[in-house]
Structure formats: structure tokens, C-alpha cells
Motif scaffolding. Structure first.
Motif, PDB file in Angstrom:
ATOM      1  N   MET A 208     102.119 -23.997  53.007  1.00  0.00           N
ATOM      2  CA  MET A 208     102.913 -24.516  51.916  1.00  0.00           C
ATOM      3  C   MET A 208     103.008 -23.486  50.814  1.00  0.00           C
ATOM      4  SD  MET A 208     102.013 -28.473  51.027  1.00  0.00           S
ATOM      5  CE  MET A 208     100.373 -28.039  50.517  1.00  0.00           C
ATOM      6  N   SER A 209     104.178 -23.379  50.258  1.00  0.00           N
ATOM      7  CA  SER A 209     104.385 -22.516  49.104  1.00  0.00           C
ATOM      8  C   SER A 209     105.440 -23.139  48.223  1.00  0.00           C
ATOM      9  CB  SER A 209     104.791 -21.115  49.545  1.00  0.00           C
ATOM     10  OG  SER A 209     105.946 -21.162  50.344  1.00  0.00           O
ATOM     11  N   ALA A 210     105.348 -22.873  46.930  1.00  0.00           N
ATOM     12  CA  ALA A 210     106.309 -23.456  45.993  1.00  0.00           C
ATOM     13  C   ALA A 210     106.463 -22.558  44.783  1.00  0.00           C
ATOM     14  CB  ALA A 210     105.844 -24.840  45.550  1.00  0.00           C
ATOM     15  N   VAL A 211     107.595 -22.692  44.145  1.00  0.00           N
ATOM     16  CA  VAL A 211     107.853 -22.055  42.861  1.00  0.00           C
ATOM     17  C   VAL A 211     107.928 -23.170  41.839  1.00  0.00           C
ATOM     18  CG1 VAL A 211     109.483 -20.738  41.481  1.00  0.00           C
ATOM     19  CG2 VAL A 211     109.180 -20.207  43.889  1.00  0.00           C
ATOM     20  N   VAL A 212     107.169 -23.038  40.774  1.00  0.00           N
ATOM     21  CA  VAL A 212     107.187 -24.028  39.708  1.00  0.00           C
ATOM     22  C   VAL A 212     107.552 -23.288  38.430  1.00  0.00           C
ATOM     23  CG1 VAL A 212     105.885 -25.773  38.440  1.00  0.00           C
ATOM     24  CG2 VAL A 212     105.386 -25.365  40.865  1.00  0.00           C
ATOM     25  N   THR A 213     108.754 -23.532  37.941  1.00  0.00           N
ATOM     26  CA  THR A 213     109.148 -22.882  36.693  1.00  0.00           C
ATOM     27  C   THR A 213     108.499 -23.603  35.531  1.00  0.00           C
ATOM     28  OG1 THR A 213     111.144 -24.221  36.487  1.00  0.00           O
ATOM     29  CG2 THR A 213     111.347 -22.130  37.656  1.00  0.00           C
ATOM     30  N   GLY A 214     108.170 -22.847  34.511  1.00  0.00           N
ATOM     31  CA  GLY A 214     107.507 -23.442  33.343  1.00  0.00           C
ATOM     32  C   GLY A 214     106.163 -24.021  33.705  1.00  0.00           C
ATOM     33  N   GLY A 215     105.429 -23.341  34.575  1.00  0.00           N
ATOM     34  CA  GLY A 215     104.192 -23.892  35.111  1.00  0.00           C
ATOM     35  C   GLY A 215     102.950 -23.716  34.266  1.00  0.00           C
ATOM     36  N   THR A 216     103.073 -23.239  33.042  1.00  0.00           N
ATOM     37  CA  THR A 216     101.878 -23.014  32.231  1.00  0.00           C
ATOM     38  C   THR A 216     101.576 -24.143  31.264  1.00  0.00           C
ATOM     39  OG1 THR A 216     103.143 -21.781  30.573  1.00  0.00           O
ATOM     40  CG2 THR A 216     102.088 -20.507  32.338  1.00  0.00           C
ATOM     41  N   ARG A 217     102.497 -25.098  31.139  1.00  0.00           N
ATOM     42  CA  ARG A 217     102.309 -26.200  30.188  1.00  0.00           C
ATOM     43  C   ARG A 217     102.770 -27.529  30.774  1.00  0.00           C
ATOM     44  NH1 ARG A 217     105.067 -24.124  24.638  1.00  0.00           N
ATOM     45  NH2 ARG A 217     104.136 -22.066  24.621  1.00  0.00           N
ATOM     46  N   GLY A 218     102.270 -28.589  30.194  1.00  0.00           N
ATOM     47  CA  GLY A 218     102.762 -29.933  30.466  1.00  0.00           C
ATOM     48  C   GLY A 218     102.853 -30.294  31.935  1.00  0.00           C
ATOM     49  N   ILE A 219     103.982 -30.874  32.307  1.00  0.00           N
ATOM     50  CA  ILE A 219     104.180 -31.347  33.667  1.00  0.00           C
ATOM     51  C   ILE A 219     104.193 -30.183  34.651  1.00  0.00           C
ATOM     52  CG2 ILE A 219     105.819 -32.493  35.207  1.00  0.00           C
ATOM     53  CD1 ILE A 219     106.555 -34.274  32.788  1.00  0.00           C
ATOM     54  N   GLY A 220     104.804 -29.059  34.260  1.00  0.00           N
ATOM     55  CA  GLY A 220     104.817 -27.892  35.138  1.00  0.00           C
ATOM     56  C   GLY A 220     103.413 -27.442  35.495  1.00  0.00           C
ATOM     57  N   ARG A 221     102.536 -27.404  34.503  1.00  0.00           N
ATOM     58  CA  ARG A 221     101.140 -27.005  34.738  1.00  0.00           C
ATOM     59  C   ARG A 221     100.438 -28.002  35.671  1.00  0.00           C
ATOM     60  NH1 ARG A 221      96.436 -26.020  30.172  1.00  0.00           N
ATOM     61  NH2 ARG A 221      94.795 -25.518  31.654  1.00  0.00           N
ATOM     62  N   ALA A 222     100.661 -29.280  35.422  1.00  0.00           N
ATOM     63  CA  ALA A 222     100.029 -30.301  36.264  1.00  0.00           C
ATOM     64  C   ALA A 222     100.526 -30.191  37.708  1.00  0.00           C
ATOM     65  CB  ALA A 222     100.299 -31.695  35.706  1.00  0.00           C
ATOM     66  N   ILE A 223     101.807 -29.871  37.897  1.00  0.00           N
ATOM     67  CA  ILE A 223     102.355 -29.724  39.241  1.00  0.00           C
ATOM     68  C   ILE A 223     101.736 -28.513  39.935  1.00  0.00           C
ATOM     69  CG2 ILE A 223     104.464 -29.187  40.547  1.00  0.00           C
ATOM     70  CD1 ILE A 223     105.964 -30.974  38.484  1.00  0.00           C
ATOM     71  N   VAL A 224     101.602 -27.398  39.216  1.00  0.00           N
ATOM     72  CA  VAL A 224     100.944 -26.214  39.792  1.00  0.00           C
ATOM     73  C   VAL A 224      99.556 -26.586  40.277  1.00  0.00           C
ATOM     74  CG1 VAL A 224      99.920 -23.961  39.265  1.00  0.00           C
ATOM     75  CG2 VAL A 224     102.237 -24.467  38.493  1.00  0.00           C
ATOM     76  N   GLU A 225      98.788 -27.251  39.443  1.00  0.00           N
ATOM     77  CA  GLU A 225      97.408 -27.588  39.789  1.00  0.00           C
ATOM     78  C   GLU A 225      97.336 -28.591  40.939  1.00  0.00           C
ATOM     79  OE1 GLU A 225      95.448 -28.535  36.087  1.00  0.00           O
ATOM     80  OE2 GLU A 225      95.619 -26.457  35.414  1.00  0.00           O
ATOM     81  N   GLU A 226      98.250 -29.557  40.947  1.00  0.00           N
ATOM     82  CA  GLU A 226      98.269 -30.555  42.027  1.00  0.00           C
ATOM     83  C   GLU A 226      98.564 -29.889  43.374  1.00  0.00           C
ATOM     84  OE1 GLU A 226      97.622 -34.498  43.079  1.00  0.00           O
ATOM     85  OE2 GLU A 226      97.698 -33.829  41.010  1.00  0.00           O
ATOM     86  N   LEU A 227      99.617 -29.079  43.420  1.00  0.00           N
ATOM     87  CA  LEU A 227      99.988 -28.414  44.669  1.00  0.00           C
ATOM     88  C   LEU A 227      98.944 -27.386  45.095  1.00  0.00           C
ATOM     89  CD1 LEU A 227     103.818 -27.899  44.084  1.00  0.00           C
ATOM     90  CD2 LEU A 227     102.735 -29.526  45.640  1.00  0.00           C
ATOM     91  N   ALA A 228      98.434 -26.621  44.141  1.00  0.00           N
ATOM     92  CA  ALA A 228      97.408 -25.621  44.464  1.00  0.00           C
ATOM     93  C   ALA A 228      96.138 -26.299  44.978  1.00  0.00           C
ATOM     94  CB  ALA A 228      97.102 -24.758  43.243  1.00  0.00           C
ATOM     95  N   GLY A 229      95.850 -27.487  44.448  1.00  0.00           N
ATOM     96  CA  GLY A 229      94.693 -28.244  44.919  1.00  0.00           C
ATOM     97  C   GLY A 229      94.820 -28.657  46.377  1.00  0.00           C
ATOM     98  N   PHE A 230      96.055 -28.769  46.866  1.00  0.00           N
ATOM     99  CA  PHE A 230      96.303 -29.063  48.277  1.00  0.00           C
ATOM    100  C   PHE A 230      96.337 -27.791  49.122  1.00  0.00           C
ATOM    101  CE2 PHE A 230      98.195 -33.098  46.670  1.00  0.00           C
ATOM    102  CZ  PHE A 230      97.451 -33.971  47.437  1.00  0.00           C
ATOM    103  N   GLY A 231      96.131 -26.634  48.484  1.00  0.00           N
ATOM    104  CA  GLY A 231      96.101 -25.380  49.228  1.00  0.00           C
ATOM    105  C   GLY A 231      97.414 -24.626  49.272  1.00  0.00           C
TER     106      GLY A 231
END
Length: 141
Positions: free
Chosen positions: A1-24
Motif C-alpha cells: 500500500m502506498s498513498a499521497v496525502v497532501t497537507g499531511g502535517t496538520r489536522g485531518i491530513g496528519r491523522a490520515i498519514v498516521e492512520e495509513l502508516a499505522g497499517f504499514g
């Protein structure tokens, strides 16, 4: 799995990065703020997440194209793009938010699990749906 999350350092973007990264998942994110981006990437790598980042302003067509080229090279052309979701300021939507049964404004980590789930193979049969993550607002209207 791989993804691009724009605006991933704050708010919902950050939470999405952490959620997906937590799944590997391998994640590439971008931000306009280099210092903030560098700090977040360092924090995520310390947690063992596979996260890379680049500084960009996605209002520029040239920078969007550069980001896509960077991502294509990182992920061998295999990616899902998740657009950053801006969190609304409560005072702008006070009357509407007052009708939300659970609470006026969701926290980013209350929305990111659904986003991550929809990126997983387990959600591959879900198509053409509208899924409301609104604290019961639509059901009380």
C-alpha cells in the motif's frame, strides 16, 4: 500500500498519514512549511513509519505536476491521492453545528479511520456511496 496525502502535517491530513502508516502503508506527504514537514517526518520515522515528504504549494499547476512526478518515482506509479480536507471554524457554522447530536466539530482522528478503511482492499467492493461522517447531523435534520 502506498498513498499521497497532501497537507499531511496538520489536522485531518496528519491523522490520515498516521492512520495509513499505522497499517504499514508507504506515505508521501507535502506541506508548504518546510520546518513543520521536517519535524513531522522525523517524528513518523521515529515511530517506524515509512513516510517521506516534500515542500510544495499545490495551487501552482507546475508544483502539482512536480509532486506527481516525485510520487510516481517513489511508488512506481502506484498510488492513491487523498486531498487535504480543511477543518471549518466552528463560529462560521455555529447554528448548523448546534444541531449535531454528538458534538459540533470532529477531531481529525475521528475522520481518518474511515478514510484509511476506504483505501484498504477490504473496502474494494464499496462503490458509489455517500458515507456521512458528521456526528449524526444528517440523521437529525
Amino acid at each position: 500500500m502506498s498513498a499521497v496525502v497532501t497537507g499531511g502535517t496538520r489536522g485531518i491530513g496528519r491523522a490520515i498519514v498516521e492512520e495509513l502508516a499505522g497499517f504499514g502503508a508507504r506515505i508521501h506527504t507535502c506541506s508548504r512549511n518546510k520546518k513543520e514537514l521536517d519535524e513531522r517526518v522525523q517524528q513518523w520515522k521515529a515511530k517506524g513509519y515509512q513516510v517521506s515528504g516534500s515542500v510544495c504549494d499545490l495551487t501552482s499547476r507546475t508544483q502539482r505536476q512536480e509532486l506527481m512526478q516525485t510520487v510516481a518515482s517513489l511508488f512506481d506509479g502506484k498510488l492513491n491521492i487523498l486531498e487535504d480536507i480543511d477543518v471549518c471554524i466552528q463560529s462560521m457554522f455555529g447554528p448548523l453545528m448546534a444541531r449535531t447530536p454528538i458534538r459540533p466539530i470532529a477531531e481529525p482522528d475521528e475522520i481518518s479511520p474511515l478514510t484509511a478503511f476506504l483505501c484498504l482492499p477490504a473496502a474494494s467492493y464499496i462503490t458509489g456511496q455517500v458515507i456521512y461522517v458528521d456526528g449524526g447531523f444528517t440523521s437529525s435534520a
